[in-house]
Design a protein around this motif. Sequence first.
Motif, PDB file in Angstrom:
ATOM      1  N   VAL A 193       0.871  -1.174   0.000  1.00 15.46           N
ATOM      2  CA  VAL A 193       0.000   0.000   0.000  1.00 15.46           C
ATOM      3  C   VAL A 193       0.906   1.222   0.000  1.00 15.46           C
ATOM      4  N   PHE A 194       0.794   2.038  -1.033  1.00 22.40           N
ATOM      5  CA  PHE A 194       1.696   3.185  -1.215  1.00 22.40           C
ATOM      6  C   PHE A 194       0.879   4.465  -1.138  1.00 22.40           C
ATOM      7  N   CYS A 195       1.104   5.259  -0.083  1.00 22.32           N
ATOM      8  CA  CYS A 195       0.335   6.478   0.168  1.00 22.32           C
ATOM      9  C   CYS A 195       1.242   7.699   0.250  1.00 22.32           C
ATOM     10  N   ASN A 196       0.645   8.854   0.184  1.00 21.75           N
ATOM     11  CA  ASN A 196       1.391  10.094   0.295  1.00 21.75           C
ATOM     12  C   ASN A 196       1.937  10.287   1.711  1.00 21.75           C
ATOM     13  N   THR A 197       1.104   9.978   2.731  1.00 28.83           N
ATOM     14  CA  THR A 197       1.529  10.143   4.124  1.00 28.83           C
ATOM     15  C   THR A 197       1.163   8.919   4.965  1.00 28.83           C
ATOM     16  N   LEU A 198       1.919   8.720   6.031  1.00 24.82           N
ATOM     17  CA  LEU A 198       1.596   7.661   6.995  1.00 24.82           C
ATOM     18  C   LEU A 198       0.259   7.970   7.652  1.00 24.82           C
ATOM     19  N   TRP A 199      -0.001   9.243   7.905  1.00 24.59           N
ATOM     20  CA  TRP A 199      -1.265   9.679   8.504  1.00 24.59           C
ATOM     21  C   TRP A 199      -2.454   9.222   7.660  1.00 24.59           C
ATOM     22  N   PHE A 200      -2.350   9.376   6.339  1.00 26.32           N
ATOM     23  CA  PHE A 200      -3.421   8.956   5.432  1.00 26.32           C
ATOM     24  C   PHE A 200      -3.622   7.447   5.509  1.00 26.32           C
ATOM     25  N   ALA A 201      -2.526   6.706   5.508  1.00 33.46           N
ATOM     26  CA  ALA A 201      -2.620   5.247   5.537  1.00 33.46           C
ATOM     27  C   ALA A 201      -3.324   4.744   6.794  1.00 33.46           C
ATOM     28  N   LEU A 202      -2.976   5.337   7.947  1.00 36.34           N
ATOM     29  CA  LEU A 202      -3.538   4.864   9.210  1.00 36.34           C
ATOM     30  C   LEU A 202      -4.953   5.376   9.462  1.00 36.34           C
ATOM     31  N   ASN A 203      -5.242   6.591   9.011  1.00 35.78           N
ATOM     32  CA  ASN A 203      -6.549   7.165   9.293  1.00 35.78           C
ATOM     33  C   ASN A 203      -7.614   6.813   8.264  1.00 35.78           C
ATOM     34  N   PHE A 204      -7.200   6.571   7.037  1.00 32.06           N
ATOM     35  CA  PHE A 204      -8.177   6.318   5.987  1.00 32.06           C
ATOM     36  C   PHE A 204      -8.073   4.935   5.354  1.00 32.06           C
ATOM     37  N   LYS A 205      -6.952   4.241   5.541  1.00 31.70           N
ATOM     38  CA  LYS A 205      -6.769   2.934   4.912  1.00 31.70           C
ATOM     39  C   LYS A 205      -6.475   1.845   5.934  1.00 31.70           C
ATOM     40  N   LYS A 249       2.449 -11.111   3.456  1.00 33.00           N
ATOM     41  CA  LYS A 249       3.197  -9.936   3.891  1.00 33.00           C
ATOM     42  C   LYS A 249       2.542  -8.678   3.343  1.00 33.00           C
ATOM     43  N   LEU A 250       2.544  -7.642   4.171  1.00 27.24           N
ATOM     44  CA  LEU A 250       2.024  -6.346   3.739  1.00 27.24           C
ATOM     45  C   LEU A 250       3.041  -5.268   4.064  1.00 27.24           C
ATOM     46  N   LEU A 251       3.378  -4.472   3.050  1.00 26.39           N
ATOM     47  CA  LEU A 251       4.257  -3.318   3.228  1.00 26.39           C
ATOM     48  C   LEU A 251       3.432  -2.051   3.055  1.00 26.39           C
ATOM     49  N   ILE A 252       3.588  -1.114   3.963  1.00 23.81           N
ATOM     50  CA  ILE A 252       2.954   0.201   3.831  1.00 23.81           C
ATOM     51  C   ILE A 252       4.067   1.217   3.609  1.00 23.81           C
ATOM     52  N   ILE A 253       4.034   1.855   2.458  1.00 23.87           N
ATOM     53  CA  ILE A 253       5.067   2.827   2.082  1.00 23.87           C
ATOM     54  C   ILE A 253       4.436   4.210   2.041  1.00 23.87           C
ATOM     55  N   TYR A 254       5.169   5.204   2.543  1.00 25.30           N
ATOM     56  CA  TYR A 254       4.651   6.568   2.551  1.00 25.30           C
ATOM     57  C   TYR A 254       5.780   7.538   2.231  1.00 25.30           C
ATOM     58  N   LEU A 255       5.429   8.654   1.582  1.00 22.43           N
ATOM     59  CA  LEU A 255       6.426   9.652   1.203  1.00 22.43           C
ATOM     60  C   LEU A 255       6.870  10.480   2.398  1.00 22.43           C
ATOM     61  N   ARG A 256       5.940  10.765   3.315  1.00 20.22           N
ATOM     62  CA  ARG A 256       6.262  11.514   4.532  1.00 20.22           C
ATOM     63  C   ARG A 256       5.243  11.134   5.606  1.00 20.22           C
ATOM     64  N   LYS A 257       5.534  11.488   6.837  1.00 21.86           N
ATOM     65  CA  LYS A 257       4.651  11.092   7.937  1.00 21.86           C
ATOM     66  C   LYS A 257       3.353  11.873   7.961  1.00 21.86           C
ATOM     67  N   GLY A 258       3.409  13.167   7.644  1.00 20.03           N
ATOM     68  CA  GLY A 258       2.202  13.974   7.659  1.00 20.03           C
ATOM     69  C   GLY A 258       1.811  14.387   9.066  1.00 20.03           C
ATOM     70  N   PRO A 259       0.523  14.713   9.278  1.00 21.59           N
ATOM     71  CA  PRO A 259       0.057  15.128  10.608  1.00 21.59           C
ATOM     72  C   PRO A 259       0.225  13.998  11.631  1.00 21.59           C
ATOM     73  N   PRO A 260       0.072  14.318  12.934  1.00 20.90           N
ATOM     74  CA  PRO A 260       0.161  13.279  13.967  1.00 20.90           C
ATOM     75  C   PRO A 260      -0.781  12.121  13.668  1.00 20.90           C
ATOM     76  N   HIS A 261      -0.296  10.899  13.850  1.00 19.60           N
ATOM     77  CA  HIS A 261      -1.081   9.719  13.507  1.00 19.60           C
ATOM     78  C   HIS A 261      -1.312   8.841  14.740  1.00 19.60           C
ATOM     79  N   SER A 262      -2.122   7.837  14.558  1.00 14.55           N
ATOM     80  CA  SER A 262      -2.485   6.940  15.652  1.00 14.55           C
ATOM     81  C   SER A 262      -1.431   5.855  15.838  1.00 14.55           C
ATOM     82  N   ASN A 263      -0.694   5.925  16.932  1.00 11.41           N
ATOM     83  CA  ASN A 263       0.288   4.879  17.224  1.00 11.41           C
ATOM     84  C   ASN A 263      -0.387   3.550  17.522  1.00 11.41           C
TER      85      ASN A 263
END
Length: 215
Positions: free
Chosen positions: A10-22, A35-49
């Motif tokens: 799963v390749f997203c713009n931000t880690l925040w987007f991946a965790l909050n919307f995907k 196996k699942l890899l989540i790739i992001y260009l930048r972390k973005g806003p604060p995300h859910s640990n």
Amino acid sequence: MNGNKNQAIVFCNTLWFALNFKFEVCNKLTEGYDKLLIIYLRKGPPHSNEKKKTLEKKGVIFFEFRDFLLFRIKNFFYGGTKSILLTFTIGPILLGTIPILFNQKRKIVVLEGLGRVFSSNKLFYKIFKIFITLIYKVVFRICYDQIIVLNYIDYSFLLEDSFCPLSKLKIIPGTGIDSKVFNLNNISKYRDNSNTQKNWIAYIGRIDKDKGFYR
């Protein structure tokens, strides 16, 4: 991981987007792929640990894109017969076309909306739109197996402007609110009933007419 033949990325713009919307999508992918890899260009806003830890417990591996480049060099043949790539937003969509980085057997674009590049009246975005349109029309036809949209407006736009063949274009309708719950009658009923404990959120998003908010 080298010998793994059943992987999803799963390749997203931000880690925040991946965790909050995907998060749900990623959670589901762990059931169908080894196996699942989540790739992001930048972390973005604060995300859910908490969400991140939940996925990590299921074996999900997170990579910022620059770290993924090093991983890719060390694991050149990590793709497999059942591997899949899901890309979201412009950056990941364009980078996902590079075969030396992403050699998955199936590559899918998910367009949750065409974004401000296609809707803005600013000169910069109008010029940028010309280039993105040309690039999309090439990569959608050559590099990706499926283009998924979430509303009929985008579906019609891509089809009428020949972004990709009809056979590649898919729609998953139904994003939005449950109109059986969120409607004027229910809002009036709960608002006028002092005994109810219901809380209503009228709008979430940018103060932007493209998001449905008119100033």
